[in-house]
Design a protein around this motif. Structure first.
Motif, PDB file in Angstrom:
ATOM      1  N   LEU A 179     -15.040 -10.020 -27.536  1.00  0.00           N
ATOM      2  CA  LEU A 179     -16.234 -10.828 -27.315  1.00  0.00           C
ATOM      3  C   LEU A 179     -16.031 -11.579 -25.999  1.00  0.00           C
ATOM      4  N   HIS A 180     -17.127 -12.089 -25.425  1.00  0.00           N
ATOM      5  CA  HIS A 180     -17.012 -12.829 -24.160  1.00  0.00           C
ATOM      6  C   HIS A 180     -16.578 -14.256 -24.456  1.00  0.00           C
ATOM      7  N   ALA A 181     -15.445 -14.663 -23.895  1.00  0.00           N
ATOM      8  CA  ALA A 181     -14.950 -16.024 -24.119  1.00  0.00           C
ATOM      9  C   ALA A 181     -15.959 -17.066 -23.637  1.00  0.00           C
ATOM     10  N   SER A 182     -16.782 -16.695 -22.657  1.00  0.00           N
ATOM     11  CA  SER A 182     -17.766 -17.663 -22.135  1.00  0.00           C
ATOM     12  C   SER A 182     -18.873 -17.944 -23.156  1.00  0.00           C
ATOM     13  N   GLY A 183     -18.857 -17.255 -24.285  1.00  0.00           N
ATOM     14  CA  GLY A 183     -19.770 -17.588 -25.391  1.00  0.00           C
ATOM     15  C   GLY A 183     -19.393 -18.907 -26.060  1.00  0.00           C
ATOM     16  N   GLY A 184     -18.179 -19.393 -25.772  1.00  0.00           N
ATOM     17  CA  GLY A 184     -17.812 -20.739 -26.207  1.00  0.00           C
ATOM     18  C   GLY A 184     -16.889 -20.794 -27.422  1.00  0.00           C
ATOM     19  N   LEU A 185     -16.320 -21.982 -27.616  1.00  0.00           N
ATOM     20  CA  LEU A 185     -15.320 -22.186 -28.671  1.00  0.00           C
ATOM     21  C   LEU A 185     -15.895 -21.935 -30.069  1.00  0.00           C
ATOM     22  N   LYS A 195      -4.141  -8.729 -42.905  1.00  0.00           N
ATOM     23  CA  LYS A 195      -3.438  -7.902 -41.903  1.00  0.00           C
ATOM     24  C   LYS A 195      -4.253  -6.696 -41.453  1.00  0.00           C
ATOM     25  N   GLU A 196      -5.302  -6.365 -42.217  1.00  0.00           N
ATOM     26  CA  GLU A 196      -6.155  -5.218 -41.858  1.00  0.00           C
ATOM     27  C   GLU A 196      -7.206  -5.589 -40.809  1.00  0.00           C
ATOM     28  N   ALA A 197      -7.289  -6.875 -40.463  1.00  0.00           N
ATOM     29  CA  ALA A 197      -8.321  -7.309 -39.498  1.00  0.00           C
ATOM     30  C   ALA A 197      -8.039  -6.705 -38.122  1.00  0.00           C
ATOM     31  N   PRO A 198      -9.088  -6.352 -37.397  1.00  0.00           N
ATOM     32  CA  PRO A 198      -8.850  -5.889 -36.016  1.00  0.00           C
ATOM     33  C   PRO A 198      -8.322  -7.035 -35.160  1.00  0.00           C
ATOM     34  N   LEU A 199      -7.611  -6.691 -34.096  1.00  0.00           N
ATOM     35  CA  LEU A 199      -7.228  -7.709 -33.118  1.00  0.00           C
ATOM     36  C   LEU A 199      -8.511  -8.228 -32.484  1.00  0.00           C
ATOM     37  N   LEU A 200      -8.633  -9.546 -32.400  1.00  0.00           N
ATOM     38  CA  LEU A 200      -9.840 -10.144 -31.823  1.00  0.00           C
ATOM     39  C   LEU A 200      -9.487 -10.695 -30.434  1.00  0.00           C
ATOM     40  N   ILE A 201     -10.162 -10.151 -29.435  1.00  0.00           N
ATOM     41  CA  ILE A 201      -9.774 -10.373 -28.040  1.00  0.00           C
ATOM     42  C   ILE A 201     -10.933 -10.989 -27.263  1.00  0.00           C
ATOM     43  N   GLY A 202     -10.622 -11.955 -26.397  1.00  0.00           N
ATOM     44  CA  GLY A 202     -11.660 -12.595 -25.578  1.00  0.00           C
ATOM     45  C   GLY A 202     -11.657 -12.048 -24.162  1.00  0.00           C
ATOM     46  N   VAL A 203     -12.835 -11.684 -23.673  1.00  0.00           N
ATOM     47  CA  VAL A 203     -12.945 -11.245 -22.275  1.00  0.00           C
ATOM     48  C   VAL A 203     -13.057 -12.506 -21.417  1.00  0.00           C
ATOM     49  N   THR A 204     -12.185 -12.624 -20.416  1.00  0.00           N
ATOM     50  CA  THR A 204     -12.192 -13.831 -19.572  1.00  0.00           C
ATOM     51  C   THR A 204     -13.140 -13.631 -18.390  1.00  0.00           C
ATOM     52  N   VAL A 205     -12.597 -13.198 -17.255  1.00  0.00           N
ATOM     53  CA  VAL A 205     -13.439 -12.917 -16.075  1.00  0.00           C
ATOM     54  C   VAL A 205     -13.355 -11.421 -15.813  1.00  0.00           C
ATOM     55  N   LEU A 206     -14.492 -10.750 -15.799  1.00  0.00           N
ATOM     56  CA  LEU A 206     -14.510  -9.294 -15.609  1.00  0.00           C
ATOM     57  C   LEU A 206     -13.709  -8.903 -14.360  1.00  0.00           C
ATOM     58  N   THR A 207     -12.999  -7.795 -14.457  1.00  0.00           N
ATOM     59  CA  THR A 207     -12.138  -7.366 -13.344  1.00  0.00           C
ATOM     60  C   THR A 207     -12.938  -6.901 -12.120  1.00  0.00           C
ATOM     61  N   SER A 208     -14.236  -6.766 -12.299  1.00  0.00           N
ATOM     62  CA  SER A 208     -15.105  -6.407 -11.167  1.00  0.00           C
ATOM     63  C   SER A 208     -15.502  -7.643 -10.354  1.00  0.00           C
ATOM     64  N   MET A 209     -15.119  -8.838 -10.826  1.00  0.00           N
ATOM     65  CA  MET A 209     -15.603 -10.070 -10.181  1.00  0.00           C
ATOM     66  C   MET A 209     -14.553 -10.709  -9.288  1.00  0.00           C
ATOM     67  N   GLU A 210     -15.046 -11.316  -8.182  1.00  0.00           N
ATOM     68  CA  GLU A 210     -14.171 -12.117  -7.333  1.00  0.00           C
ATOM     69  C   GLU A 210     -14.830 -13.472  -7.106  1.00  0.00           C
ATOM     70  N   ASP A 211     -14.260 -14.268  -6.211  1.00  0.00           N
ATOM     71  CA  ASP A 211     -14.717 -15.660  -6.046  1.00  0.00           C
ATOM     72  C   ASP A 211     -16.232 -15.775  -5.890  1.00  0.00           C
ATOM     73  N   LEU A 212     -16.799 -14.955  -4.982  1.00  0.00           N
ATOM     74  CA  LEU A 212     -18.231 -15.060  -4.687  1.00  0.00           C
ATOM     75  C   LEU A 212     -19.087 -14.775  -5.924  1.00  0.00           C
ATOM     76  N   ASP A 213     -18.658 -13.787  -6.715  1.00  0.00           N
ATOM     77  CA  ASP A 213     -19.429 -13.455  -7.934  1.00  0.00           C
ATOM     78  C   ASP A 213     -19.464 -14.652  -8.886  1.00  0.00           C
ATOM     79  N   LEU A 214     -18.334 -15.358  -8.974  1.00  0.00           N
ATOM     80  CA  LEU A 214     -18.292 -16.532  -9.854  1.00  0.00           C
ATOM     81  C   LEU A 214     -19.177 -17.644  -9.304  1.00  0.00           C
ATOM     82  N   LEU A 215     -19.119 -17.846  -7.986  1.00  0.00           N
ATOM     83  CA  LEU A 215     -19.933 -18.889  -7.357  1.00  0.00           C
ATOM     84  C   LEU A 215     -21.419 -18.616  -7.605  1.00  0.00           C
TER      85      LEU A 215
END
Ligand SMILES: O=c1ccn([C@@H]2O[C@H](COP(=O)(O)O)[C@@H](O)[C@H]2O)c(=O)[nH]1
Length: 238
Positions: A86-92, A107-127
């Protein structure tokens, strides 16, 4: 069993995807089903891959209100996938609600992983989306939030792995797309490293799509990436 490579199955058709999948086996890699194939083929496709014994990372990057995301995460658990994100920017609160809904699966639960900043993004994209921070700063902030919510790890670029390992500890899973073997095209990716560099920096899993799926010989490319990773492991044991 090489557990490090997750191949992103970003194909237009089921036929193309299965043509590749039927040349490999679960000892070589895990598989990622993303938005393109899931939107076309749905859960049926994931079930087909499960019937071939592959671990599946369902990469749908949920981002919605807490109730909606949590229920989608529960559906992923019912499907039996190994990892979901899920996108971590969706909030706590969104992330905490998603984590809570997985409690009955133990123990059968899937690993739940947060997407931080997409690897396609750099400083300008965030700005441009109002974030006045470097990718590194934003990734650290979101990784801490994911940990606070009890998530199992994050998707980040290989450039942030070393820093996150210090901040988040050894058991926090670091999953890195933005992998480009030497000589392969960057495409839309921006924060990239080679498979060897990503492993050296401490990534747990490498997500690799086009360099393998669009290779003239995907099987040979996957094998050669696995060999380069195994060589590193052997050298480190010496
Ligand atoms: O930050 C992210 C999160 C997810 N991805 C996904 O990984 C693969 C990468 O494919 P390549 O062809 O190797 O670029 C793709 O499915 C993305 O949706 C990512 O690249 N970056």
């Amino acid at each position: 069993m090489n557990n490090k490579v997750i191949v992103a199955l970003d194909y237009e058709t089921e036929k193309e995807a299965l043509n590749f999948v039927d040349q490999i086996d679960p000892s070589l890699c895990r598989l990622k089903v993303g938005k393109e194939m899931f939107t076309t083929l749905g859960t049926h496709f994931v079930k087909q891959l499960h019937s071939r014994q592959f671990d599946i990372f369902l990469d749908l990057k949920y981002h919605d209100i807490p109730n909606t995301v949590a229920r989608a995460v529960r559906s992923a658990a019912e499907l039996g996938v190994w990892m979901v994100d899920l996108h971590a920017s969706g909030g706590l609160r969104m992330m905490e609600t998603a984590k809570q809904i997985l409690e009955p699966y133990g123990k059968e639960a899937p690993l739940l992983i947060g997407v931080t900043v997409l690897t396609s993004m750099e400083d300008l994209d965030l700005l441009q989306i109002g974030i006045n921070a470097s990718p590194m700063e934003q990734v650290i902030r979101l990784a801490h939030l994911c940990q606070r919510a009890g998530l199992d790890g994050v998707v980040c670029s290989p450039h942030e792995v070393e820093t996150l390992r210090t901040h988040c500890g050894e058991s926090f899973k670091l999953i890195t797309p933005g992998i480009r073997p030497e000589g392969s095209e960057m495409g839309d990716q921006r924060r990239v490293m080679t498979p060897k560099q990503a492993i050296e920096t401490g990534a747990d899993y490498l997500v690799i799509g086009r360099p393998i799926t669009q290779s003239p010989n995907p099987f040979a490319t996957l094998t050669s990436i696995n060999q380069s990773i195994e060589e590193l492991a052997k050298n480190n044991q010496k």
